[in-house]
Design a protein around this motif. Structure first.
Motif, PDB file in Angstrom:
ATOM      1  N   ALA A 753       0.810  -1.219   0.000  1.00  6.05           N
ATOM      2  CA  ALA A 753       0.000   0.000   0.000  1.00  6.05           C
ATOM      3  C   ALA A 753       0.842   1.268   0.000  1.00  6.05           C
ATOM      4  O   ALA A 753       0.309   2.354   0.179  1.00  6.05           O
ATOM      5  N   LYS A 754       2.148   1.118  -0.226  1.00  4.38           N
ATOM      6  CA  LYS A 754       2.995   2.304  -0.305  1.00  4.38           C
ATOM      7  C   LYS A 754       2.929   2.897  -1.710  1.00  4.38           C
ATOM      8  O   LYS A 754       2.839   2.163  -2.691  1.00  4.38           O
ATOM      9  N   PRO A 755       2.983   4.228  -1.836  1.00  4.31           N
ATOM     10  CA  PRO A 755       2.867   4.858  -3.164  1.00  4.31           C
ATOM     11  C   PRO A 755       4.072   4.584  -4.048  1.00  4.31           C
ATOM     12  O   PRO A 755       5.201   4.472  -3.574  1.00  4.31           O
ATOM     13  N   PHE A 756       3.803   4.435  -5.353  1.00  2.00           N
ATOM     14  CA  PHE A 756       4.824   4.268  -6.393  1.00  2.00           C
ATOM     15  C   PHE A 756       5.650   2.998  -6.203  1.00  2.00           C
ATOM     16  O   PHE A 756       6.801   2.925  -6.636  1.00  2.00           O
ATOM     17  N   VAL A 757       5.039   1.977  -5.499  1.00  4.26           N
ATOM     18  CA  VAL A 757       5.755   0.726  -5.262  1.00  4.26           C
ATOM     19  C   VAL A 757       5.018  -0.393  -5.965  1.00  4.26           C
ATOM     20  O   VAL A 757       3.801  -0.527  -5.838  1.00  4.26           O
ATOM     21  N   GLN A 758       5.767  -1.223  -6.734  1.00  6.19           N
ATOM     22  CA  GLN A 758       5.202  -2.428  -7.333  1.00  6.19           C
ATOM     23  C   GLN A 758       6.059  -3.613  -6.913  1.00  6.19           C
ATOM     24  O   GLN A 758       7.290  -3.516  -6.799  1.00  6.19           O
ATOM     25  N   GLY A 769       1.166  -0.616 -14.366  1.00  3.17           N
ATOM     26  CA  GLY A 769       0.446   0.333 -13.534  1.00  3.17           C
ATOM     27  C   GLY A 769       1.400   1.251 -12.800  1.00  3.17           C
ATOM     28  O   GLY A 769       2.623   1.068 -12.834  1.00  3.17           O
ATOM     29  N   THR A 770       0.857   2.268 -12.116  1.00  7.01           N
ATOM     30  CA  THR A 770       1.668   3.246 -11.403  1.00  7.01           C
ATOM     31  C   THR A 770       2.036   2.790 -10.011  1.00  7.01           C
ATOM     32  O   THR A 770       2.930   3.355  -9.394  1.00  7.01           O
ATOM     33  N   GLY A 771       1.362   1.795  -9.490  1.00 10.44           N
ATOM     34  CA  GLY A 771       1.591   1.400  -8.103  1.00 10.44           C
ATOM     35  C   GLY A 771       0.910   2.333  -7.116  1.00 10.44           C
ATOM     36  O   GLY A 771       1.236   2.359  -5.931  1.00 10.44           O
ATOM     37  N   LEU A 772      -0.065   3.134  -7.581  1.00 11.62           N
ATOM     38  CA  LEU A 772      -0.751   4.093  -6.701  1.00 11.62           C
ATOM     39  C   LEU A 772      -2.153   3.654  -6.306  1.00 11.62           C
ATOM     40  O   LEU A 772      -2.750   4.228  -5.405  1.00 11.62           O
ATOM     41  N   GLY A 773      -2.714   2.672  -6.997  1.00 12.17           N
ATOM     42  CA  GLY A 773      -4.124   2.319  -6.778  1.00 12.17           C
ATOM     43  C   GLY A 773      -4.423   1.973  -5.336  1.00 12.17           C
ATOM     44  O   GLY A 773      -5.341   2.529  -4.714  1.00 12.17           O
ATOM     45  N   LEU A 774      -3.660   1.033  -4.742  1.00  6.64           N
ATOM     46  CA  LEU A 774      -3.903   0.627  -3.361  1.00  6.64           C
ATOM     47  C   LEU A 774      -3.534   1.737  -2.388  1.00  6.64           C
ATOM     48  O   LEU A 774      -4.185   1.886  -1.343  1.00  6.64           O
ATOM     49  N   ALA A 775      -2.485   2.506  -2.697  1.00  9.48           N
ATOM     50  CA  ALA A 775      -2.111   3.613  -1.817  1.00  9.48           C
ATOM     51  C   ALA A 775      -3.236   4.633  -1.736  1.00  9.48           C
ATOM     52  O   ALA A 775      -3.588   5.131  -0.659  1.00  9.48           O
ATOM     53  N   ILE A 776      -3.833   4.967  -2.897  1.00 10.06           N
ATOM     54  CA  ILE A 776      -4.963   5.907  -2.921  1.00 10.06           C
ATOM     55  C   ILE A 776      -6.151   5.316  -2.170  1.00 10.06           C
ATOM     56  O   ILE A 776      -6.807   5.987  -1.364  1.00 10.06           O
ATOM     57  N   SER A 777      -6.432   4.039  -2.418  1.00 11.34           N
ATOM     58  CA  SER A 777      -7.567   3.395  -1.742  1.00 11.34           C
ATOM     59  C   SER A 777      -7.385   3.432  -0.234  1.00 11.34           C
ATOM     60  O   SER A 777      -8.321   3.724   0.516  1.00 11.34           O
ATOM     61  N   MET A 784     -12.350   8.128   5.256  1.00 11.19           N
ATOM     62  CA  MET A 784     -13.741   7.770   5.559  1.00 11.19           C
ATOM     63  C   MET A 784     -13.860   7.039   6.885  1.00 11.19           C
ATOM     64  O   MET A 784     -14.881   6.420   7.184  1.00 11.19           O
ATOM     65  N   GLY A 785     -12.793   7.081   7.705  1.00 17.30           N
ATOM     66  CA  GLY A 785     -12.861   6.565   9.072  1.00 17.30           C
ATOM     67  C   GLY A 785     -12.607   5.088   9.208  1.00 17.30           C
ATOM     68  O   GLY A 785     -12.930   4.515  10.247  1.00 17.30           O
ATOM     69  N   GLY A 786     -12.031   4.423   8.202  1.00 17.78           N
ATOM     70  CA  GLY A 786     -11.843   2.983   8.266  1.00 17.78           C
ATOM     71  C   GLY A 786     -10.395   2.559   8.196  1.00 17.78           C
ATOM     72  O   GLY A 786      -9.463   3.350   8.390  1.00 17.78           O
ATOM     73  N   GLU A 787     -10.197   1.271   7.883  1.00 23.17           N
ATOM     74  CA  GLU A 787      -8.861   0.689   7.858  1.00 23.17           C
ATOM     75  C   GLU A 787      -8.819  -0.401   6.794  1.00 23.17           C
ATOM     76  O   GLU A 787      -9.775  -1.154   6.630  1.00 23.17           O
ATOM     77  N   LEU A 788      -7.706  -0.477   6.073  1.00 25.46           N
ATOM     78  CA  LEU A 788      -7.493  -1.507   5.054  1.00 25.46           C
ATOM     79  C   LEU A 788      -6.605  -2.600   5.631  1.00 25.46           C
ATOM     80  O   LEU A 788      -5.554  -2.313   6.209  1.00 25.46           O
ATOM     81  N   THR A 789      -7.043  -3.873   5.489  1.00 24.90           N
ATOM     82  CA  THR A 789      -6.283  -5.023   5.979  1.00 24.90           C
ATOM     83  C   THR A 789      -6.034  -5.967   4.801  1.00 24.90           C
ATOM     84  O   THR A 789      -6.950  -6.261   4.032  1.00 24.90           O
ATOM     85  N   ILE A 790      -4.780  -6.450   4.679  1.00 21.08           N
ATOM     86  CA  ILE A 790      -4.405  -7.344   3.576  1.00 21.08           C
ATOM     87  C   ILE A 790      -3.879  -8.643   4.155  1.00 21.08           C
ATOM     88  O   ILE A 790      -2.975  -8.633   4.993  1.00 21.08           O
TER      89      ILE A 790
END
Length: 965
Positions: A753-758, A769-777, A784-790
């Protein structure tokens, strides 16, 4: 002189005899009532004390059992979360392990003496020494601790081979718990276990307490069966050399996994309970004698004044009726009802108030009232009534739960008067049932609040002191004495200036005096030298009440150091972020300007005659342009998030419908790769929610698109959506996206989830891809007050889960003003639309490529338009001619579009529609354009449907103006 004797007349003699008879009867009646009333008072006092004792002993046993169970649960959690390699992994793992051990000691300090952790190849022992220092002893070989000690609990984790042995001090634990209960000067609090009776004495548990053998035998039998009980018998305290007849209550409990059975025993001197009755009873008899004299006098006067008495009786009858009416009103106000029962226990009558209190009709309650008593209370109720009848008690009082008509439990208090004939045969009873649910809930809340407060105090690391208004210490709570500036032994009763060093005492006294004078909280920071070195503290002083002041001091040395470092890091980050934002803004404008010509001309080319090869080439150009545009958008989105410019725009919409629309976006790609896609929506999800729909769609597109990208052909993807309601209107939405794709190595998940990392950054990687999709998400989810878990396993698949906050809207609310529904619009034929939507259009643009594109577009739309090469020329043309619509580029030579718009608005007002055209996509650029007077704003590259939508809106607005005029 003849003497003449006086004789009573017959009427006077009859009156005299009546008065004498009445006097004798009243004396006998008062004597009988006095004795009966004394017995009632005595029994009621004993009953009240027994009830209180029963509640206290039950509360004590349950609290002991609850505290020990909490301790055992913490130890079980501790052993189940230890790994055998803790001391081999690294310093952070060891530090976390030791912190958990210390936390358990802090939470159960009164029970726990020593914790021994046996790893497969080593052992660690934790304990507190006499100076309250937390001591750790490391043993290289655990074999020296093979045999458990006395009073030790052993917990074993079979999977990790880790053993924890905890040595507990039950005597200290029991003593600390017993000090929470007060039974009066004659009360004794005892613990019975393994045939021994021990009581709290001189800060510990001691022997020397005896209960007569027959009572002790019954207590042992009931404790063995897990039953509580109460008795009367002789009690001896050899420690204080006293013996008395006592009320004895016990309540058994168990401490898993200990095999011993325990019971708490509370003892109170029965004679002390009833001592106060005798003095009160003397005054009562005196009052009754005075009342007797008044009654005889009233009777004498009533006989002589029969007529007056009849009138008084008539008046009293009315007053009695009023009294009954008030009694009924009182029962209604106190939420109670009266009932009558015969000798067999059958209810013969019940007050009409029962329907309002319990919801049942009178006849229904009379026939089935036992069915409506809680099953937990019914056996005890039957036992209490049977014993009361056997002992010929005049009255009884108890509490129980009724099941209402609505199916809920309601707490009530019952008072019953038992009636017996002259032979002692039970005739029946009359009772009053009162609703005490609110009182019961308040009492329970008080108990819970006290427990919560105690738990908070036990966990606070702060230094807490209580003073009187003169600054003398009344009490203190100090968990870590190593933080003290001066020792506190003998501090109670002394002033602040007597304990603290002179300079510190002067500063603290000034803050204290200001708190007392103003009544407002005051804060002081001070730096002192203690055993651990030079430390900085923050103390807050505030009033507890009119007579007391409390202070809470906390060590803030680490916080101050952290704040200083944080400010320096923040300053450096702001400077770097500003430079990056400026670069991204310039890059956006420079790339979007040529992209406007590229992507704008493609739809125009699609409308021309092309062969299949040309269409294929055009499709490749379009896909490449869209891909490049998505990359630019990703970069700008991430820049907005980092700079704090991204805001949430909430709307009310149908949750399931919008999510399913997002799923449809991937239908073609799923079909192309033959991926099986499934979704599940929790049945408790609300129909309408309020949150940022576009941001949610962007998150789902990024995460689901990522899953499709890395899932091979023929794979599976599932999406689960559930919700959790908080405080009626707030909602936590939980999403899970699960795939059986290539998976992610465990050491790469944190980087994902780090920016510009693939994960695969080589030149031969398959997925672009740019490696930004998950970082933006991730950033949007946090916004929006939540948390992303992988979670992922390489070669097996991945699970992406996140949650966001929203608000629930119900159908009965005013949805029409808030709901946002996207309406499907029929395909619009835009070629030669000038015939249907004629407008006079001015285009202010200086870029040759954009002018070429606009010329081609306007030609196909059927519009003749004029061009201004800069803002100054646009202002001049607007003054010379009338236009309906001005398409105004923002960045132009001589005069930019913003300055030109301001001048046009001053001269023409709102007559002309002005739409801004710019490659700048930041929100601040849009806001600035709208503030200058523009009606709308379109970011480049321009789309045909956006241009046609603007033209149609302008045409419709002009028509409305004409109709109004």
């Amino acid at each position: 002189m003849n003497s003449k004797s006086y004789k009573f007349s017959k009427s006077e003699t009859g009156l005299y005899r009546i008065l004498v008879g009445l006097g004798i009867f009243v004396v006998a009646l008062i004597t009988f009532l006095g004795l009966a009333f004394f017995q009632v008072l005595n029994d009621n006092q004993i009953s009240s004390s027994k009830t209180n004792l029963n509640e206290q002993v039950e509360l004590a046993s349950k609290q002991i059992e609850r505290r020990f169970t909490s301790f055992y649960d913490d130890m079980s959690f501790f052993v189940n979360n230890l790994e055998p390699w803790t001391y081999e992994k690294g310093e952070s793992e060891i530090l976390a392990f030791e912190k958990r051990a210390r936390r358990i000691f802090n939470n159960h300090r009164d029970l726990l003496d020593t914790i021994t952790v046996l790893f497969p190849n080593q052992a660690v022992v934790f304990h507190f020494d006499n100076r309250n220092n937390f001591i750790k002893t490391h043993l290289e070989s655990p074999k020296v601790l093979q045999d458990p000690f006395k009073n030790e609990l052993q917990l074993y984790n079979s999977s990790t081979k880790v053993i924890i042995r905890a040595k507990v001090n039950l005597e200290r634990f029991f003593f600390d718990e017993m000090t929470n209960y007060y039974l009066g000067i004659s009360g004794e609090k005892l613990i019975f276990c393994d045939g021994k009776l021990r009581g709290a004495h001189d800060q510990t548990l001691k022997d020397g307490y005896k209960i007569e053998q027959n009572v002790l035998s019954e207590i042992m039998a009931q404790a063995e069966e897990g039953l509580k009980g109460d008795f009367r018998g002789n009690f001896t305290n050899e420690n204080e050399e006293k013996e008395f007849e006592a009320l004895i209550h016990h309540y058994p409990f168990s401490l898993f996994p200990l095999e011993s059975k325990f019971t708490t025993v509370f003892v109170v001197d029965r004679n002390i309970i009833t001592t106060g009755i005798f003095s009160s009873y003397f005054y009562l008899i005196l009052a009754l004698l005075i009342l007797l004299a008044l009654v005889i006098l009233i009777l004498y006067k009533s006989i002589k004044n029969t007529q007056v008495t009849n009138e008084v009786l008539s008046k009293n009858a009315d007053e009695i009726s009023e009294l009954f009416r008030r009694q009924a009103l009182l029962l209604h106000e106190t939420k109670g009802f009266i009932y009558f029962q015969d000798a067999s226990g059958k209810m013969t009558s019940v007050g009409k108030e029962v329907k309002e209190i319990l919801g049942y009709e009178n006849e229904d309650f009379k026939q089935n009232f036992k069915k409506y008593i809680s099953k937990n209370d019914l056996p005890e109720l039957d036992k209490t009534i049977a014993e009361s009848i056997l002992k010929k008690k005049d009255s009884i009082s108890f509490e129980l739960d009724f099941i209402t008509k609505a199916g809920k439990l309601k707490r009530t208090k019952i008072f019953e008067r038992l009636e017996f004939d002259h032979n002692g045969n039970f005739l029946g009873n009359v009772g009053i049932c009162t609703d005490i649910q609110e009182k019961y809930e308040r009492e329970q809340e008080i108990v819970n609040s006290e427990n919560r407060l105690r738990a908070v105090l036990n966990s606070l690391p702060d230094l807490i002191f209580i003073y009187n208004n003169e600054g003398r210490y009344l009490d203190y709570y100090v968990k870590d004495r190593s933080l003290l500036v001066a020792p506190l032994e003998g501090a109670i009763g002394k002033k602040i200036t007597d304990i603290l060093p002179r300079r510190l005492a002067k500063d603290i006294q000034q803050v204290f005096n200001k708190t007392v004078k103003t009544g407002n909280m005051q804060t002081a920071e001070y730096e002192v030298e203690i055993s651990s070195g030079r430390r900085l503290f923050e103390a807050r002083f505030f009033r507890l009440d009119n007579d007391k002041v409390m202070s809470i001091a906390r060590d803030i040395t680490g916080q101050k150091l952290w704040e200083r470092g944080l400010m320096e890091a923040k300053k450096a980050a702001e400077q770097a972020n500003l430079a990056k934002s400026e670069f991204l803004a310039n890059m956006s404008h420079e790339i979007r300007t040529p992209m406007n010509g590229l992507l704008g001309i493609i739809p125009l080319l699609e409308g021309t005659s092309l062969d299949e090869k040309q269409k294929e080439y055009l499709h490749i150009i379009k896909d490449s342009g869209d891909s490049l545009l998505n990359i630019i958008r990703d970069i700008l989105d991430y820049s907005k998030i980092e700079s704090g410019e991204m805001i949430l725009s909430t709307t009310v919409f149908k949750l399931k419908t919008e999510i399913e629309k997002t799923f449809k976006i991937f239908s073609g790609l799923l079909k192309e790769k033959s991926i099986y896609f499934s979704s599940h929506f929790d049945e408790n999800l609300p129909e309408f929610v309020e949150l940022d729909k576009d941001k949610l769609r962007q998150i789902l597109i990024n995460i689901i698109g990522n899953a499709i990208k890395f899932t091979p052909e023929g794979g599976e993807i599932s999406v689960n959506v559930s919700g959790e309601v908080i405080f009626d209107r707030n909602l936590i939405l939980n999403f899970e996206v699960i795939d059986n794709g290539i998976g992610i190595p465990s050491d790469k998940i944190e980087m994902l989830a780090k920016p510009f990392v693939q994960l695969d950054s080589s030149s031969t990687r398959r997925h672009q891809g740019t490696g930004l999709g998950l970082a933006i998400s991730q950033k949007i989810i946090e916004l929006m007050g939540g948390e992303l878990t992988i979670k992922s396993e390489f070669g097996v698949g991945s699970e992406f889960s996140f949650n966001i906050f929203g608000k629930i809207w119900k159908r009965d609310e005013n949805l029409s003003e808030n709901i946002h529904e996207e309406e499907e619009e029929e395909d619009f034929v835009w070629k030669n639309m000038a015939r249907e939507y004629p407008l006079r259009i001015l285009l202010a643009e200086d870029n040759s490529t954009n002018l070429l594109f606009m010329d081609m577009l306007m030609g196909q739309l059927g519009y003749n338009y004029e061009v201004a090469r800069n803002g100054s020329e646009a202002v001049r043309k607007v003054k010379e001619s009338d236009y309906d619509l001005v398409l105004m580029d923002i960045q132009m030579p001589v005069m930019n579009g913003l300055e030109a718009t301001k001048i046009i608005r001053k001269t023409k007002g709102k007559e002309i529609t002005i739409v801004g055209l710019s490659a700048n996509a930041f929100q601040e650029d849009v806001d600035q354009a709208m503030e200058t007077g523009m009606d709308s704003y379109i970011t480049k590259p321009l789309k045909i449907d956006e241009i046609t939508s603007i033209i149609r809106s302008c045409f419709e607005k002009n028509n409305i103006k004409r109709e109004v005029n």
